[in-house]
Design a protein around this motif. Structure first.
Motif, mmCIF file in Angstrom:
data_model
loop_
_atom_site.group_PDB
_atom_site.id
_atom_site.type_symbol
_atom_site.label_atom_id
_atom_site.label_comp_id
_atom_site.label_asym_id
_atom_site.label_seq_id
_atom_site.Cartn_x
_atom_site.Cartn_y
_atom_site.Cartn_z
ATOM 1 N N LEU A 494 0.715 -1.250 0.180
ATOM 2 C CA LEU A 494 -0.071 -0.085 0.099
ATOM 3 C C LEU A 494 0.881 1.227 -0.020
ATOM 4 C CD1 LEU A 494 -2.593 -0.974 3.081
ATOM 5 C CD2 LEU A 494 -2.814 -1.423 0.427
ATOM 6 N N PRO A 495 1.721 1.309 -1.025
ATOM 7 C CA PRO A 495 2.695 2.644 -1.047
ATOM 8 C C PRO A 495 1.886 3.914 -0.872
ATOM 9 C CG PRO A 495 2.254 1.654 -3.153
ATOM 10 C CD PRO A 495 1.704 0.542 -2.361
ATOM 11 N N GLY A 496 2.641 4.875 0.043
ATOM 12 C CA GLY A 496 1.960 6.132 0.129
ATOM 13 C C GLY A 496 0.798 6.009 1.320
ATOM 14 N N ALA A 497 0.367 5.108 1.731
ATOM 15 C CA ALA A 497 -0.798 4.903 2.633
ATOM 16 C C ALA A 497 -0.361 5.264 4.032
ATOM 17 C CB ALA A 497 -1.571 3.592 2.876
ATOM 18 N N PRO A 498 -0.994 5.919 4.854
ATOM 19 C CA PRO A 498 -0.527 6.454 6.069
ATOM 20 C C PRO A 498 -0.632 5.476 7.120
ATOM 21 C CG PRO A 498 -2.550 7.445 5.811
ATOM 22 C CD PRO A 498 -2.298 6.739 4.369
ATOM 23 N N ILE A 499 0.161 4.384 6.689
ATOM 24 C CA ILE A 499 -0.421 3.053 7.639
ATOM 25 C C ILE A 499 0.120 3.114 9.156
ATOM 26 C CG2 ILE A 499 0.290 0.632 8.162
ATOM 27 C CD1 ILE A 499 0.598 0.701 4.966
ATOM 28 N N GLY A 500 1.270 3.794 9.381
ATOM 29 C CA GLY A 500 1.729 4.378 10.906
ATOM 30 C C GLY A 500 1.116 4.953 11.647
ATOM 31 N N LYS A 501 0.327 6.130 10.854
ATOM 32 C CA LYS A 501 -0.460 7.257 11.651
ATOM 33 C C LYS A 501 -1.649 6.530 11.852
ATOM 34 C CE LYS A 501 -2.638 11.639 10.757
ATOM 35 N NZ LYS A 501 -2.809 12.843 10.050
ATOM 36 N N ASN A 507 -4.353 2.677 18.603
ATOM 37 C CA ASN A 507 -3.876 1.835 19.573
ATOM 38 C C ASN A 507 -3.150 2.565 20.659
ATOM 39 O OD1 ASN A 507 -4.397 -1.103 18.323
ATOM 40 N ND2 ASN A 507 -3.467 0.013 16.718
ATOM 41 N N LYS A 508 -3.657 2.376 21.714
ATOM 42 C CA LYS A 508 -3.061 3.261 23.051
ATOM 43 C C LYS A 508 -1.580 2.636 23.112
ATOM 44 C CE LYS A 508 -3.186 2.736 28.090
ATOM 45 N NZ LYS A 508 -3.980 2.268 29.235
ATOM 46 N N GLU A 509 -1.277 1.523 23.035
ATOM 47 C CA GLU A 509 0.096 0.984 23.163
ATOM 48 C C GLU A 509 1.225 1.494 22.136
ATOM 49 O OE1 GLU A 509 0.156 -3.174 24.303
ATOM 50 O OE2 GLU A 509 -1.151 -3.038 25.949
ATOM 51 N N VAL A 510 0.769 1.752 20.908
ATOM 52 C CA VAL A 510 1.554 2.055 19.642
ATOM 53 C C VAL A 510 1.979 3.533 19.654
ATOM 54 C CG1 VAL A 510 2.014 1.927 17.294
ATOM 55 C CG2 VAL A 510 0.636 0.190 18.537
ATOM 56 N N LYS A 511 3.228 3.790 20.137
ATOM 57 C CA LYS A 511 3.557 5.306 20.227
ATOM 58 C C LYS A 511 4.255 5.532 18.808
ATOM 59 C CE LYS A 511 2.107 5.506 24.340
ATOM 60 N NZ LYS A 511 0.724 6.235 24.361
ATOM 61 N N PHE A 512 4.886 4.748 18.187
ATOM 62 C CA PHE A 512 5.322 5.021 16.636
ATOM 63 C C PHE A 512 5.655 3.376 15.975
ATOM 64 C CE2 PHE A 512 8.898 5.337 13.583
ATOM 65 C CZ PHE A 512 8.518 6.148 12.894
ATOM 66 N N THR A 513 4.987 3.627 14.930
ATOM 67 C CA THR A 513 5.509 2.564 13.929
ATOM 68 C C THR A 513 5.624 2.923 12.320
ATOM 69 O OG1 THR A 513 4.642 0.338 13.200
ATOM 70 C CG2 THR A 513 2.867 2.138 13.547
ATOM 71 N N ASP A 514 6.598 2.374 11.704
ATOM 72 C CA ASP A 514 6.763 2.552 10.392
ATOM 73 C C ASP A 514 6.906 1.423 9.470
ATOM 74 O OD1 ASP A 514 8.845 2.959 7.891
ATOM 75 O OD2 ASP A 514 8.329 4.915 8.443
ATOM 76 N N HIS A 515 5.997 1.260 8.494
ATOM 77 C CA HIS A 515 5.987 -0.052 7.945
ATOM 78 C C HIS A 515 6.707 -0.025 6.168
ATOM 79 C CE1 HIS A 515 3.099 -2.034 10.500
ATOM 80 N NE2 HIS A 515 2.952 -0.770 10.837
ATOM 81 N N ALA A 516 7.178 1.154 6.321
ATOM 82 C CA ALA A 516 8.151 1.280 4.832
ATOM 83 C C ALA A 516 9.481 1.089 4.942
ATOM 84 C CB ALA A 516 7.961 2.588 4.316
ATOM 85 N N ALA A 517 10.250 1.463 6.110
ATOM 86 C CA ALA A 517 11.660 1.412 6.189
ATOM 87 C C ALA A 517 11.958 0.042 6.542
ATOM 88 C CB ALA A 517 12.148 2.397 7.294
#
Length: 569
Positions: A494-501, A507-517
């Motif tokens: 899903l290129p370009g989709a704001p998945i991490g955001k 989710n309360k427990e997720v403070k940051f996530t990046d699915h591209a790098a």
């Protein structure tokens, strides 16, 4: 089977080691005398304060004839001050690999080691050389660990490994699983759509089933220059996940194993494990122990206790699956019944023996005054509910995204969005699929007033998470999830989709996530803080790349036991 399609959907939803010697042993007779090479480099692993595993593999014209090998350990790169040495034999019973457990070393000491062929008791030919380091004892200022997972050969270049090899300091490299993948080289197989696949064709070109198959795939990975450089740079501490045997493996089988056409699961699993022990710098199981029971601990002075767990092959209950377990008797989704199945206390990731070991080790670490208890673990532990991309993107942008996707993937995104509305886990193969067992781990942390940092692989994404108990009232740990070396993640589909955001918003427990790098985690542990740097490489499609810190997070201990929240550094 179209692996890329299936994996995209899944995203939504023996032998003894060579003996160590205090002095050189006599060279065995009848060894191969022709020239031999060390085409697969060297590696070291499972360091302790007084010992370390050394590994290599010998390539000779006659693969069936044993080859004599001499090993040396020195304190200097010129090998003028050799402190340990000995002989070993490479033979076909272990695929001509050599593994030596060198004892009697000094703590917190860097060493150089080498292997050379021996003929008539004399070392001949060029040496293959590596660096390693023993663990500290007592008061220790800090520890630097590089953490990696998920290295799919055809998907790209192993630039994360190369970057680790160039680090000015790394005390150990942790590999959290999926060091190899079992898939073949057909056009529809996982990773074969990558632009690099034409020059990085998996060997053998078919799916791995036999011992010979698994050995060839390990050999291919150890032939990679970046992998060789990282292995030669520092000791590795490793654990398998599922692809070292087969995708989504559990104690009784695997999603990617069909007994009717692929034979007995126990035989295939044994082949994968035997090849793993042969080709990886991991200490051999003690006599009488199950090879699958690979959990073990490492003490880094008074800074950290590292506990490597095994959650695949010794006790894991068969994974639930929305497509098979969500439907009620009338064929309609029955979320209440599904929740009962999900929360069943009998569903296990760890067996009772490993759980008891973990409790003893965590409690002993805390009582000894060790600053951090670090869990080396294969899969994400945080609660991660399905993300609602439509809510994050807005309806027009979401509709535009769906229109650009193939039908099977558009359907999966829609289903994931629908599941997000009812607080369902995004990955039932992770700890979210085993919530009762996860809480048992949290109870261990809480009972000992531990200061835990959980390290996770598998997801092909970076994560910085705060872990809370079932009641949601006590923060019990911080979690760093490391992205893949090369394996595709959500953003590849899903290129370009704001998945991490979208995941952070949901989710309360997720403070940051990046699915591209793609890249690795650099974890620096000190007495008053733990710093996790999410290190991203600029590309895996070229061997020319740059490295940058994508994000930096700091964890501090809570004075009453436990950890404070993640702070962006």
């Amino acid at each position: 089977m179209n692996i890329d399609r299936r994996r995209a959907l899944a995203l939504f939803g023996f032998g003894g080691a060579g003996a160590a010697g205090e002095a050189m042993a006599a060279t065995p007779q009848g060894l191969h005398a022709g020239p031999a090479r060390f085409d697969h480099g060297v590696a070291s692993g499972d360091p302790l304060s007084d010992r370390v595993i050394l590994w290599t593999r010998v390539t000779a014209p006659d693969a069936k004839a044993p080859v004599g090998v001499r090993w040396d350990v020195a304190t200097d790169p010129a090998f003028k001050n050799i402190v340990k040495q000995g002989h070993a034999t490479a033979d076909a019973s272990r695929d001509n690999t050599v593994k030596v457990d060198v004892i009697g070393l000094k703590p917190a000491t860097g060493y150089f080691y080498r292997f050379r062929q021996t003929v008539n008791g004399k070392a001949v030919g060029e040496a293959v050389v590596g660096r390693t380091r023993t663990l500290p004892v007592g008061p220790t200022k800090d520890v630097v660990l590089a953490v990696v997972s998920c290295s799919l050969y055809p998907a790209g270049y192993f630039n994360a490994y190369d970057a680790i090899a160039k680090l000015p300091r790394v005390d150990a490299v942790l590999h959290l699983g999926d060091y190899i993948y079992e898939y073949g080289a057909a056009p529809d197989q996982y990773g074969m759509a990558s632009p690099t696949a034409k020059t990085r064709i998996p060997n053998p070109p078919h799916e791995l089933l036999s011992l010979a198959d698994y050995r060839l795939r390990h050999a291919q990975h150890k032939s990679d220059p970046a992998a060789q450089a990282a292995h030669a740079r520092a000791p590795w501490i490793v654990v398998w996940d599922d692809h070292e045997t087969a995708d989504n493996s559990w104690v009784g089988g695997a999603e990617n194993h069909q007994p009717a056409t692929e034979g007995d699961w126990a035989k295939r699993k044994a082949a994968g494990i035997k090849a793993y022990y042969e080709w990886m710098p991991i200490r051999e199981p003690v006599a009488g122990a199950l090879p699958e029971a690979s959990w073990r601990g490492f003490q880094f002075g008074d800074v950290a206790t590292l506990l490597m767990t095994e959650t695949r092959l010794t006790a894991r209950t068969h994974q639930l699956d929305y497509s098979h377990h969500l439907a009620g008797a009338d064929g309609k989704p029955d979320f209440a019944a599904f929740a009962v199945k999900l929360k069943d206390p009998a569903r296990r990731m760890m067996g009772q023996g490993q759980e008891q070991w973990l409790a003893r080790e965590v409690d002993g670490s805390v009582k000894s005054g060790t600053a951090w208890q670090v869990l080396g673990n294969q899969v994400v532990m945080a609660r991660v509910a399905n993300a609602d991309l439509k809510a994050t993107m807005g309806e027009p942008a979401f509709a535009d995204l769906l229109a650009k996707l193939p039908p099977y993937l558009a359907k999966a995104v829609e289903q994931s969005r629908a599941l997000a509305a009812i607080d369902t886990p995004s990955n039932l193969d992770a700890w979210d699929g085993y919530p009762a067992d996860r809480q048992r781990v949290y109870d261990i942390f809480k009972a000992s007033q531990a200061r835990p940092i959980v390290l996770s692989g598998d997801s092909h994404a970076f994560w910085a998470n705060e872990l809370w108990d079932d009641a949601g009232t006590t923060r019990v740990a911080a979690e760093f999830g490391v992205t893949s070396v090369t394996s595709p993640g959500y953003s590849d589909y899903l290129p370009g989709a704001p998945i991490g955001k979208a995941f952070v918003a949901r989710n309360k427990e997720v403070k940051f996530t990046d699915h591209a790098a793609k890249g690795y985690l650099l974890l620096t542990l000190e007495h008053g803080r733990a710093t996790g740097e999410l290190m991203a490489v600029s590309t895996i499609l070229s061997e020319t790349y740059e490295t940058k810190v994508l994000k930096r997070f700091v964890v501090t201990p809570d004075g009453e036991g436990g950890v404070k929240g993640l702070a962006e550094g």
